[in-house]
Write a protein that holds these residues in place. Structure first.
Motif, PDB file in Angstrom:
ATOM      1  N   CYS A   1     -13.076  21.784  11.255  1.00 60.42           N
ATOM      2  CA  CYS A   1     -12.904  23.255  11.435  1.00 60.42           C
ATOM      3  C   CYS A   1     -13.116  24.022   9.991  1.00 60.42           C
ATOM      4  CB  CYS A   1     -11.535  23.832  11.907  1.00 60.42           C
ATOM      5  SG  CYS A   1     -10.068  23.204  10.772  1.00 60.42           S
ATOM      6  N   LEU A   2     -12.780  23.056   8.761  1.00 59.43           N
ATOM      7  CA  LEU A   2     -13.126  23.436   7.563  1.00 59.43           C
ATOM      8  C   LEU A   2     -14.641  24.112   7.379  1.00 59.43           C
ATOM      9  CD1 LEU A   2     -10.634  21.477   5.681  1.00 59.43           C
ATOM     10  CD2 LEU A   2     -10.243  23.779   6.232  1.00 59.43           C
ATOM     11  N   ILE A   3     -15.602  22.919   7.820  1.00 57.57           N
ATOM     12  CA  ILE A   3     -16.748  22.948   7.498  1.00 57.57           C
ATOM     13  C   ILE A   3     -17.327  24.159   8.507  1.00 57.57           C
ATOM     14  CG2 ILE A   3     -19.193  21.618   7.878  1.00 57.57           C
ATOM     15  CD1 ILE A   3     -17.087  20.913   5.476  1.00 57.57           C
ATOM     16  N   ALA A   4     -17.098  24.084   9.713  1.00 56.59           N
ATOM     17  CA  ALA A   4     -17.508  24.981  10.951  1.00 56.59           C
ATOM     18  C   ALA A   4     -17.017  26.418  10.135  1.00 56.59           C
ATOM     19  CB  ALA A   4     -16.603  24.907  12.292  1.00 56.59           C
ATOM     20  N   SER A   5     -16.045  26.775   9.819  1.00 55.97           N
ATOM     21  CA  SER A   5     -15.634  28.140   9.372  1.00 55.97           C
ATOM     22  C   SER A   5     -16.759  28.449   8.161  1.00 55.97           C
ATOM     23  CB  SER A   5     -14.212  28.317   8.910  1.00 55.97           C
ATOM     24  OG  SER A   5     -14.022  27.596   7.865  1.00 55.97           O
ATOM     25  N   MET A   6     -16.825  27.672   7.038  1.00 54.63           N
ATOM     26  CA  MET A   6     -17.780  27.838   5.955  1.00 54.63           C
ATOM     27  C   MET A   6     -19.170  28.012   6.563  1.00 54.63           C
ATOM     28  SD  MET A   6     -16.377  25.306   2.689  1.00 54.63           S
ATOM     29  CE  MET A   6     -16.971  23.755   3.702  1.00 54.63           C
ATOM     30  N   LEU A   7     -19.554  27.371   7.604  1.00 55.92           N
ATOM     31  CA  LEU A   7     -21.062  27.374   7.930  1.00 55.92           C
ATOM     32  C   LEU A   7     -21.320  28.531   9.107  1.00 55.92           C
ATOM     33  CD1 LEU A   7     -22.070  23.553   7.731  1.00 55.92           C
ATOM     34  CD2 LEU A   7     -22.294  25.216   5.934  1.00 55.92           C
ATOM     35  N   GLY A   8     -20.204  29.268   9.334  1.00 56.39           N
ATOM     36  CA  GLY A   8     -20.407  30.164  10.470  1.00 56.39           C
ATOM     37  C   GLY A   8     -20.240  29.921  11.850  1.00 56.39           C
ATOM     38  N   PHE A   9     -20.118  28.742  12.051  1.00 59.08           N
ATOM     39  CA  PHE A   9     -20.084  28.206  13.657  1.00 59.08           C
ATOM     40  C   PHE A   9     -18.840  28.750  14.332  1.00 59.08           C
ATOM     41  CE2 PHE A   9     -22.537  24.668  11.844  1.00 59.08           C
ATOM     42  CZ  PHE A   9     -23.685  24.656  12.610  1.00 59.08           C
ATOM     43  N   LYS A  10     -19.050  29.410  15.224  1.00 61.43           N
ATOM     44  CA  LYS A  10     -18.054  30.134  16.049  1.00 61.43           C
ATOM     45  C   LYS A  10     -17.899  29.634  17.462  1.00 61.43           C
ATOM     46  CE  LYS A  10     -18.168  34.491  13.525  1.00 61.43           C
ATOM     47  NZ  LYS A  10     -17.507  33.800  12.267  1.00 61.43           N
ATOM     48  N   GLN A  11     -16.612  29.753  18.047  1.00 62.44           N
ATOM     49  CA  GLN A  11     -16.412  29.451  19.487  1.00 62.44           C
ATOM     50  C   GLN A  11     -17.033  30.219  20.386  1.00 62.44           C
ATOM     51  OE1 GLN A  11     -12.451  28.445  20.828  1.00 62.44           O
ATOM     52  NE2 GLN A  11     -11.669  28.352  18.555  1.00 62.44           N
ATOM     53  N   ARG A  12     -17.817  29.850  21.324  1.00 66.16           N
ATOM     54  CA  ARG A  12     -18.476  30.334  22.442  1.00 66.16           C
ATOM     55  C   ARG A  12     -17.655  30.687  23.646  1.00 66.16           C
ATOM     56  NH1 ARG A  12     -24.219  29.735  22.572  1.00 66.16           N
ATOM     57  NH2 ARG A  12     -24.682  29.118  20.505  1.00 66.16           N
ATOM     58  N   ASP A  13     -17.908  31.634  24.332  1.00 62.37           N
ATOM     59  CA  ASP A  13     -17.288  32.061  25.314  1.00 62.37           C
ATOM     60  C   ASP A  13     -17.570  31.149  26.616  1.00 62.37           C
ATOM     61  OD1 ASP A  13     -15.843  33.960  24.253  1.00 62.37           O
ATOM     62  OD2 ASP A  13     -17.265  35.352  24.531  1.00 62.37           O
ATOM     63  N   TYR A  14     -16.694  30.755  27.892  1.00 66.10           N
ATOM     64  CA  TYR A  14     -17.187  30.268  28.853  1.00 66.10           C
ATOM     65  C   TYR A  14     -17.537  31.146  30.084  1.00 66.10           C
ATOM     66  CZ  TYR A  14     -14.071  26.383  27.254  1.00 66.10           C
ATOM     67  OH  TYR A  14     -13.706  25.254  26.454  1.00 66.10           O
ATOM     68  N   LEU A  15     -18.570  30.585  30.750  1.00 67.74           N
ATOM     69  CA  LEU A  15     -18.993  31.182  32.007  1.00 67.74           C
ATOM     70  C   LEU A  15     -18.035  31.051  33.243  1.00 67.74           C
ATOM     71  CD1 LEU A  15     -22.567  30.436  32.306  1.00 67.74           C
ATOM     72  CD2 LEU A  15     -21.733  32.790  32.357  1.00 67.74           C
TER      73      LEU A  15
ATOM     74  N   ASN B   1     -16.800  23.947  21.142  1.00 69.80           N
ATOM     75  CA  ASN B   1     -15.324  24.583  20.748  1.00 69.80           C
ATOM     76  C   ASN B   1     -14.017  23.428  20.254  1.00 69.80           C
ATOM     77  OD1 ASN B   1     -16.302  27.114  21.302  1.00 69.80           O
ATOM     78  ND2 ASN B   1     -15.341  27.295  23.515  1.00 69.80           N
ATOM     79  N   ARG B   2     -14.125  22.621  21.076  1.00 72.50           N
ATOM     80  CA  ARG B   2     -13.057  21.291  20.518  1.00 72.50           C
ATOM     81  C   ARG B   2     -13.341  21.055  19.109  1.00 72.50           C
ATOM     82  NH1 ARG B   2     -13.925  17.371  24.396  1.00 72.50           N
ATOM     83  NH2 ARG B   2     -12.608  18.624  25.817  1.00 72.50           N
ATOM     84  N   GLU B   3     -14.642  20.756  18.904  1.00 72.57           N
ATOM     85  CA  GLU B   3     -15.284  20.093  17.560  1.00 72.57           C
ATOM     86  C   GLU B   3     -14.884  21.221  16.316  1.00 72.57           C
ATOM     87  OE1 GLU B   3     -16.274  17.211  14.899  1.00 72.57           O
ATOM     88  OE2 GLU B   3     -16.102  16.994  16.981  1.00 72.57           O
ATOM     89  N   ILE B   4     -15.172  22.498  16.832  1.00 70.18           N
ATOM     90  CA  ILE B   4     -14.688  23.657  15.762  1.00 70.18           C
ATOM     91  C   ILE B   4     -13.238  23.821  15.681  1.00 70.18           C
ATOM     92  CG2 ILE B   4     -14.926  26.096  15.670  1.00 70.18           C
ATOM     93  CD1 ILE B   4     -17.589  25.991  16.988  1.00 70.18           C
ATOM     94  N   ARG B   5     -12.524  23.585  16.624  1.00 69.52           N
ATOM     95  CA  ARG B   5     -11.146  23.885  16.316  1.00 69.52           C
ATOM     96  C   ARG B   5     -10.432  22.566  15.763  1.00 69.52           C
ATOM     97  NH1 ARG B   5      -8.785  24.702  21.747  1.00 69.52           N
ATOM     98  NH2 ARG B   5      -6.547  24.788  20.744  1.00 69.52           N
TER      99      ARG B   5
END
Length: 184
Positions: free
Chosen positions: A157-171, A148-152
């Motif tokens: 974040c530009l590459i992550a959004s273009m490639l469809g990486f999404k933040q995950r939920d915590y347990l 999540n930190r890397e995606i944000r």
């Protein structure tokens, strides 16, 4: 003209290498999260197996209760995989907590069951798997934090959004968790 053309090519190559590097890092982080969730699934599966063995021990004391509980567990149990969500994990942990609570009621009625060495060993195995699940949850949440930190972070974040990486939920810890039966 040639130096400008070479400069443009160098810039394009550097950007391409950066995009590839960022994508590879995001894939590695995403795989760590998936692997962590799979590990939780393995631990929960082992915990269910130990719970089933515990229920088999209670059959001699409360046959109807244990058979009903075994059928309930079989019908509600699902396998946790890399694609599972934190909600799936919480649902499975709830099933285990409910079953342990019902086993605790049976063992309170039958002190000889509570003193049975096989019962004690099996309860210890259930507790061991509980601790392993806790450790796996910590690893999962740590992996999610890194992803999540890397995606944000900009510019990843530009590459992550273009490639469809999404933040995950915590347990997160269950708000109402039934305590395990005591071994004392």
């Amino acid at each position: 003209m040639l130096p400008i053309f070479i400069a443009i090519i160098v810039i394009v190559v550097v950007i391409a290498l950066w995009v590839i590097s960022t994508q590879r890092k995001l894939v590695a982080l995403d795989e760590n999260v998936s692997n962590s969730m799979s590990q939780i699934g393995v631990q929960l599966s082992s915990r269910f197996d130990a719970l089933t063995a515990l229920l088999d021990l209670t059959k001699g004391y409360a046959k109807h209760e244990s058979e009903t509980l075994i059928e309930t567990i079989k019908s509600r149990r699902s396998v946790i995989t890399a694609k599972s969500t934190p909600e799936d994990v919480l649902r499975q942990e709830g099933i285990i907590s409910e079953a342990l609570g019902r086993i605790a009621m049976v063992t309170e009625q039958y002190p000889e069951l509570k003193a049975n060495q096989t019962y004690i060993k099996t309860m210890n195995a259930v507790e061991t798997y509980e601790n392993m699940v806790r450790t796996s949850r910590l690893i999962y949440n740590d992996s999610v934090t890194k992803l999540n930190r890397e995606i944000r972070m900009f510019p990843a974040c530009l590459i992550a959004s273009m490639l469809g990486f999404k933040q995950r939920d915590y347990l997160e810890e269950q708000p109402t968790k039934t305590d395990m039966p005591s071994m004392k």
